[in-house]
Design a protein around this motif. Structure first.
Motif, mmCIF file in Angstrom:
data_model
loop_
_atom_site.group_PDB
_atom_site.id
_atom_site.type_symbol
_atom_site.label_atom_id
_atom_site.label_comp_id
_atom_site.label_asym_id
_atom_site.label_seq_id
_atom_site.Cartn_x
_atom_site.Cartn_y
_atom_site.Cartn_z
ATOM 1 N N LEU A 290 -0.468 2.756 -73.565
ATOM 2 C CA LEU A 290 -0.977 2.984 -74.922
ATOM 3 C C LEU A 290 -0.766 1.751 -75.802
ATOM 4 C CD1 LEU A 290 0.287 6.660 -75.373
ATOM 5 C CD2 LEU A 290 -2.055 5.929 -74.875
ATOM 6 N N ASP A 291 0.367 1.093 -75.612
ATOM 7 C CA ASP A 291 0.625 -0.149 -76.371
ATOM 8 C C ASP A 291 -0.382 -1.238 -76.033
ATOM 9 O OD1 ASP A 291 2.841 0.975 -77.578
ATOM 10 O OD2 ASP A 291 4.290 0.051 -76.206
ATOM 11 N N ARG A 292 -0.930 -1.207 -74.807
ATOM 12 C CA ARG A 292 -1.887 -2.226 -74.357
ATOM 13 C C ARG A 292 -3.333 -1.835 -74.659
ATOM 14 N NH1 ARG A 292 2.486 -3.920 -74.001
ATOM 15 N NH2 ARG A 292 3.344 -5.465 -72.562
ATOM 16 N N GLY A 293 -3.526 -0.785 -75.435
ATOM 17 C CA GLY A 293 -4.872 -0.444 -75.876
ATOM 18 C C GLY A 293 -5.563 0.670 -75.113
ATOM 19 N N VAL A 294 -4.870 1.298 -74.176
ATOM 20 C CA VAL A 294 -5.459 2.431 -73.454
ATOM 21 C C VAL A 294 -5.603 3.612 -74.407
ATOM 22 C CG1 VAL A 294 -4.989 4.166 -71.670
ATOM 23 C CG2 VAL A 294 -4.657 1.735 -71.171
ATOM 24 N N THR A 295 -6.795 4.209 -74.429
ATOM 25 C CA THR A 295 -7.036 5.354 -75.320
ATOM 26 C C THR A 295 -7.602 6.555 -74.571
ATOM 27 O OG1 THR A 295 -9.263 4.556 -75.899
ATOM 28 C CG2 THR A 295 -7.441 3.870 -77.331
ATOM 29 N N PHE A 296 -7.506 6.529 -73.236
ATOM 30 C CA PHE A 296 -7.973 7.659 -72.427
ATOM 31 C C PHE A 296 -6.906 7.985 -71.387
ATOM 32 C CE2 PHE A 296 -10.009 9.713 -68.843
ATOM 33 C CZ PHE A 296 -10.896 10.611 -69.441
ATOM 34 N N VAL A 297 -6.464 9.231 -71.379
ATOM 35 C CA VAL A 297 -5.432 9.684 -70.452
ATOM 36 C C VAL A 297 -5.981 10.872 -69.669
ATOM 37 C CG1 VAL A 297 -3.089 10.604 -70.223
ATOM 38 C CG2 VAL A 297 -3.613 8.945 -72.039
ATOM 39 N N ASP A 298 -5.815 10.824 -68.351
ATOM 40 C CA ASP A 298 -6.316 11.905 -67.489
ATOM 41 C C ASP A 298 -5.155 12.560 -66.756
ATOM 42 O OD1 ASP A 298 -8.779 13.119 -65.870
ATOM 43 O OD2 ASP A 298 -7.214 12.587 -64.428
ATOM 44 N N THR A 299 -5.097 13.899 -66.819
ATOM 45 C CA THR A 299 -4.042 14.633 -66.156
ATOM 46 C C THR A 299 -4.618 15.897 -65.527
ATOM 47 O OG1 THR A 299 -1.822 15.569 -66.457
ATOM 48 C CG2 THR A 299 -3.372 15.859 -68.281
ATOM 49 N N ALA A 300 -3.742 16.798 -65.092
ATOM 50 C CA ALA A 300 -4.156 18.082 -64.523
ATOM 51 C C ALA A 300 -2.984 19.039 -64.595
ATOM 52 C CB ALA A 300 -4.620 17.927 -63.073
ATOM 53 N N ASP A 301 -3.297 20.324 -64.633
ATOM 54 C CA ASP A 301 -2.222 21.313 -64.751
ATOM 55 C C ASP A 301 -1.353 21.396 -63.507
ATOM 56 O OD1 ASP A 301 -4.095 22.536 -63.097
ATOM 57 O OD2 ASP A 301 -4.341 24.328 -64.348
ATOM 58 N N VAL A 302 -1.845 20.926 -62.362
ATOM 59 C CA VAL A 302 -1.056 20.986 -61.128
ATOM 60 C C VAL A 302 -0.246 19.725 -60.862
ATOM 61 C CG1 VAL A 302 -2.511 22.672 -59.933
ATOM 62 C CG2 VAL A 302 -3.052 20.232 -59.753
ATOM 63 N N TYR A 303 -0.382 18.708 -61.664
ATOM 64 C CA TYR A 303 0.406 17.497 -61.451
ATOM 65 C C TYR A 303 1.857 17.794 -61.832
ATOM 66 C CZ TYR A 303 -4.026 14.894 -61.165
ATOM 67 O OH TYR A 303 -5.277 14.431 -60.812
ATOM 68 N N GLY A 304 2.684 18.051 -60.795
ATOM 69 C CA GLY A 304 4.058 18.444 -61.062
ATOM 70 C C GLY A 304 4.143 19.816 -61.688
ATOM 71 N N ASP A 305 3.149 20.670 -61.437
ATOM 72 C CA ASP A 305 3.108 22.034 -61.991
ATOM 73 C C ASP A 305 3.275 22.030 -63.507
ATOM 74 O OD1 ASP A 305 2.803 24.803 -61.853
ATOM 75 O OD2 ASP A 305 4.955 25.162 -61.615
ATOM 76 N N GLY A 306 2.595 21.085 -64.162
ATOM 77 C CA GLY A 306 2.646 20.987 -65.622
ATOM 78 C C GLY A 306 3.519 19.847 -66.123
ATOM 79 N N ARG A 307 4.295 19.218 -65.240
ATOM 80 C CA ARG A 307 5.184 18.138 -65.666
ATOM 81 C C ARG A 307 4.416 16.989 -66.311
ATOM 82 N NH1 ARG A 307 7.862 13.395 -62.361
ATOM 83 N NH2 ARG A 307 9.869 13.138 -63.397
#
Length: 328
Positions: A43-60
């Motif tokens: 985010l500090d380097r200008g990233v403004t898009f984050v992709d995740t999923a509910d199963v990644y670490g069961d919500g972690r």
């Protein structure tokens, strides 16, 4: 950091995003602190898009993202999540309106928001794309204000083409990298024609295209590059892009000659993806601050010349295509 528009969502986002699978799980030991620092760095380097999923670490993964964004305050990035893979068994009949809404309610809680920016069906069985009632249910959830828009994360080009027949599908997430070139043949043109946002995952072929993996590399027991090498847990195309390990290592060695001096191979591989104007954002993962910083820096690289692009195409045709092209 250069930006692109995410299809007809109209959202202007960084062309390099942050893939948050690694900070959730299935990539060996990545501590919560390391995950937070990696995301802060992106985010500090200008990233403004984050992709995740509910199963990644069961919500972690979703919870780490929520914690980081709370710490930072201010303008928030665009956060996309996925739903469907919590079904057990993971079958088309499980994609009911009730189940989908329950998944979305859980992600709303995990991410600490009232409305999700984007919800993607998480690589559902192919039959789901032939069930209009699933997409009608998603339309109703948009109308209820639980999400602003929806898309699909797909395994196959055929699924991507079917998904964008539904007018509500605003984005498609698909594997595309130097080892998986089929999307550029037809799908990208169709996505541009319909103004569908394209999110590219597995851009580094599970780390192979960093050039740092060798035949003696040992992966942790809970790393999918160990336990899903042959598709034991989920689609084999998600691990090393589906390319046989020894074949991929041979291709990586040939690829080294094409990478400019003082440019990390990972950045070179990301730049190759960004040559496609249909691509809205590419979402490499990061286990730590250094990887997040390097990924973001790929946006500043100059375009690859025609000779390099032709050499990569020839390498794919000669070594890789027979193993992957017809499968996905």
């Amino acid at each position: 950091m250069k930006t692109r528009v995410l299809g007809r969502t109209g959202a202007t986002i960084s062309e390099i995003g942050f893939g948050a699978w690694q900070i959730g799980g299935a990539w060996g030991d990545v501590s919560e602190d390391d995950g937070k620092r990696a995301l802060h760095t992106a985010l500090d380097r200008g990233v403004t898009f984050v992709d995740t999923a509910d199963v990644y670490g069961d919500g972690r993964s979703e919870k780490i993202i929520a914690a980081v964004l709370k710490e930072r305050g201010g303008q928030k990035p665009f956060v996309a999540t996925k739903a469907g893979r919590r079904l057990n068994p993971h079958v088309a009949d499980g994609y009911t309106a009730g189940n989908i809404e329950a998944f979305i309610d859980r992600s709303l809680k995990n991410l600490g928001v009232e409305t999700l920016d984007l919800v993607q069906l998480h690589c559902p069985p192919t039959d789901v794309y032939y069930r209009p009632d699933v997409f009608e249910a998603l339309d109703r959830l948009v109308a209820k204000g639980k999400m602003r828009r929806y898309g699909a994360s797909v395994e196959k080009v055929e699924e991507a083409l079917k998904a964008i027949e539904y007018p509500g599908v605003a984005t498609v997430q698909i594997i595309y990298n130097i080892f998986r070139q089929r999307p550029q043949e037809l799908f990208f043109a169709e996505a541009r024609r319909k103004n569908v946002g394209v999110i590219v995952r597995v851009p580094l072929a599970s780390g192979l295209l960093t050039g740092k993996i060798g035949k003696d590399t040992v992966f942790a027991a809970d790393d999918h590059r160990n336990f899903n090498r042959h598709g034991e847990a989920f689609d084999v195309g998600e691990t090393f892009a589906g390319v046989p390990f020894e074949v991929a290592l041979e291709a990586v060695e040939e690829l080294r000659a094409l990478v400019p001096a003082n440019v990390p191979m990972a950045q070179f591989a990301l730049r190759w993806i960004l040559e496609q104007p249909a691509v809205s954002v590419v979402i490499p993962g990061a286990r730590n601050e250094a990887q997040a910083q390097s990924n973001a820096a790929a946006s500043a690289l100059p375009a690859l010349d025609d000779a390099t692009m032709a050499a990569i195409a020839a390498l794919y045709e000669r070594l890789i295509k027979v193993h992957v092209h017809h499968k996905w």
